[in-house]
Design a protein around this motif. Sequence first.
Motif, short mmCIF file in Angstrom:
data_model
loop_
_atom_site.label_atom_id
_atom_site.label_comp_id
_atom_site.label_asym_id
_atom_site.label_seq_id
_atom_site.Cartn_x
_atom_site.Cartn_y
_atom_site.Cartn_z
N SER A 218 72.02 -57.65 -38.20
CA SER A 218 71.69 -59.00 -37.75
C SER A 218 70.92 -59.71 -38.86
O SER A 218 70.48 -59.08 -39.82
CB SER A 218 70.83 -58.94 -36.48
N TYR A 219 70.75 -61.00 -38.68
CA TYR A 219 69.98 -61.75 -39.67
C TYR A 219 68.53 -61.29 -39.68
O TYR A 219 67.91 -61.22 -40.74
CB TYR A 219 70.07 -63.25 -39.38
N ALA A 220 67.99 -60.96 -38.53
CA ALA A 220 66.61 -60.47 -38.46
C ALA A 220 66.45 -59.18 -39.27
O ALA A 220 65.47 -58.98 -39.98
CB ALA A 220 66.19 -60.25 -37.01
N GLU A 221 67.42 -58.30 -39.17
CA GLU A 221 67.39 -57.06 -39.94
C GLU A 221 67.62 -57.34 -41.43
O GLU A 221 67.10 -56.62 -42.29
CB GLU A 221 68.46 -56.11 -39.41
N PHE A 222 68.37 -58.37 -41.74
CA PHE A 222 68.60 -58.76 -43.12
C PHE A 222 67.27 -59.01 -43.85
O PHE A 222 67.13 -58.69 -45.03
CB PHE A 222 69.48 -60.01 -43.19
N GLY B 51 67.62 -65.63 -57.95
CA GLY B 51 68.67 -66.59 -57.61
C GLY B 51 69.79 -65.94 -56.81
O GLY B 51 70.29 -66.52 -55.84
N GLN B 52 70.20 -64.76 -57.22
CA GLN B 52 71.25 -64.04 -56.50
C GLN B 52 70.79 -63.69 -55.09
O GLN B 52 71.55 -63.81 -54.13
CB GLN B 52 71.64 -62.77 -57.25
N LEU B 53 69.54 -63.27 -54.96
CA LEU B 53 69.00 -62.91 -53.66
C LEU B 53 68.93 -64.14 -52.74
O LEU B 53 69.30 -64.07 -51.57
CB LEU B 53 67.62 -62.28 -53.81
N ARG B 54 68.51 -65.26 -53.29
CA ARG B 54 68.46 -66.50 -52.48
C ARG B 54 69.86 -66.94 -52.06
O ARG B 54 70.05 -67.44 -50.96
CB ARG B 54 67.74 -67.60 -53.25
N GLN B 55 70.83 -66.74 -52.93
CA GLN B 55 72.20 -67.09 -52.59
C GLN B 55 72.71 -66.23 -51.43
O GLN B 55 73.36 -66.74 -50.50
CB GLN B 55 73.10 -66.92 -53.82
N ILE B 56 72.41 -64.95 -51.46
CA ILE B 56 72.80 -64.06 -50.36
C ILE B 56 72.07 -64.47 -49.08
O ILE B 56 72.65 -64.49 -47.99
CB ILE B 56 72.51 -62.59 -50.71
N TRP C 181 73.56 -69.05 -43.10
CA TRP C 181 74.66 -69.92 -42.69
C TRP C 181 75.56 -69.19 -41.69
O TRP C 181 75.96 -69.76 -40.67
CB TRP C 181 75.46 -70.36 -43.90
N GLU C 182 75.87 -67.94 -41.99
CA GLU C 182 76.72 -67.17 -41.07
C GLU C 182 76.01 -66.97 -39.72
O GLU C 182 76.65 -67.06 -38.67
CB GLU C 182 77.08 -65.81 -41.69
N GLU C 183 74.73 -66.68 -39.74
CA GLU C 183 73.98 -66.49 -38.51
C GLU C 183 73.94 -67.79 -37.71
O GLU C 183 74.12 -67.80 -36.49
CB GLU C 183 72.55 -66.02 -38.82
N ARG C 184 73.71 -68.88 -38.40
CA ARG C 184 73.62 -70.19 -37.74
C ARG C 184 74.93 -70.58 -37.06
O ARG C 184 74.93 -71.20 -36.00
CB ARG C 184 73.22 -71.25 -38.77
N ASN C 185 76.04 -70.20 -37.67
CA ASN C 185 77.35 -70.51 -37.12
C ASN C 185 77.84 -69.45 -36.14
O ASN C 185 78.97 -69.54 -35.65
CB ASN C 185 78.38 -70.69 -38.24
N ASP D 178 80.13 -57.99 -45.04
CA ASP D 178 80.15 -58.87 -46.20
C ASP D 178 78.77 -58.99 -46.81
O ASP D 178 78.60 -58.88 -48.03
CB ASP D 178 80.68 -60.24 -45.78
N ILE D 179 77.75 -59.19 -45.98
CA ILE D 179 76.38 -59.31 -46.47
C ILE D 179 75.94 -57.98 -47.08
O ILE D 179 75.30 -57.95 -48.13
CB ILE D 179 75.43 -59.75 -45.33
N ALA D 180 76.28 -56.87 -46.45
CA ALA D 180 75.92 -55.55 -46.97
C ALA D 180 76.53 -55.32 -48.34
O ALA D 180 75.88 -54.77 -49.24
CB ALA D 180 76.35 -54.46 -46.00
#
Length: 137
Positions: free
Chosen positions: A33-37, A67-72, A78-82, A89-91
């Motif tokens: 989940s995003y929280a676990e992210f 920068g790479q971390l902020r992009q992820i 965005w994926e969580e919001r939608n 994919d995130i992993a």
Amino acid sequence: MRKLIVALLATATFAIATPALAHDDDDGWRPDSYAEFNQFYQHIWQGIQHGLSDGSYNPREARYFYGQLRQIQRKAYWEERNGDFDADDIAEDLQDLHQRMHIAHERGHERLNDDWNNSSYGGYGSPYGDQYRRRGW
């Protein structure tokens, strides 16, 4: 004798600092989940801080990793919001960044060890070469 002690201290420092980022592999790098992210995000952020503090990352490398971390993070948000959080994919993105950080960290320590061993001033090499090194001190 002094050089031997300094070399032993440098080796001990390297041995102590390396395990902070070391992992056997990237198993378990899958936020469900995003929280676990956010836990993974904090781990990688701390890894970048560690690399900067021990000198294995230069500021340019650290900015790149941040920068790479902020992009992820933006992608995960965005994926969580939608309502379409893709953990696989995130992993994959996290694992890729994490692996690149480990490689850069190891190379940074190799570079530091080479600089230490090849320098004229006990760790601080002259950017001008031997011709400008002080003699007789």
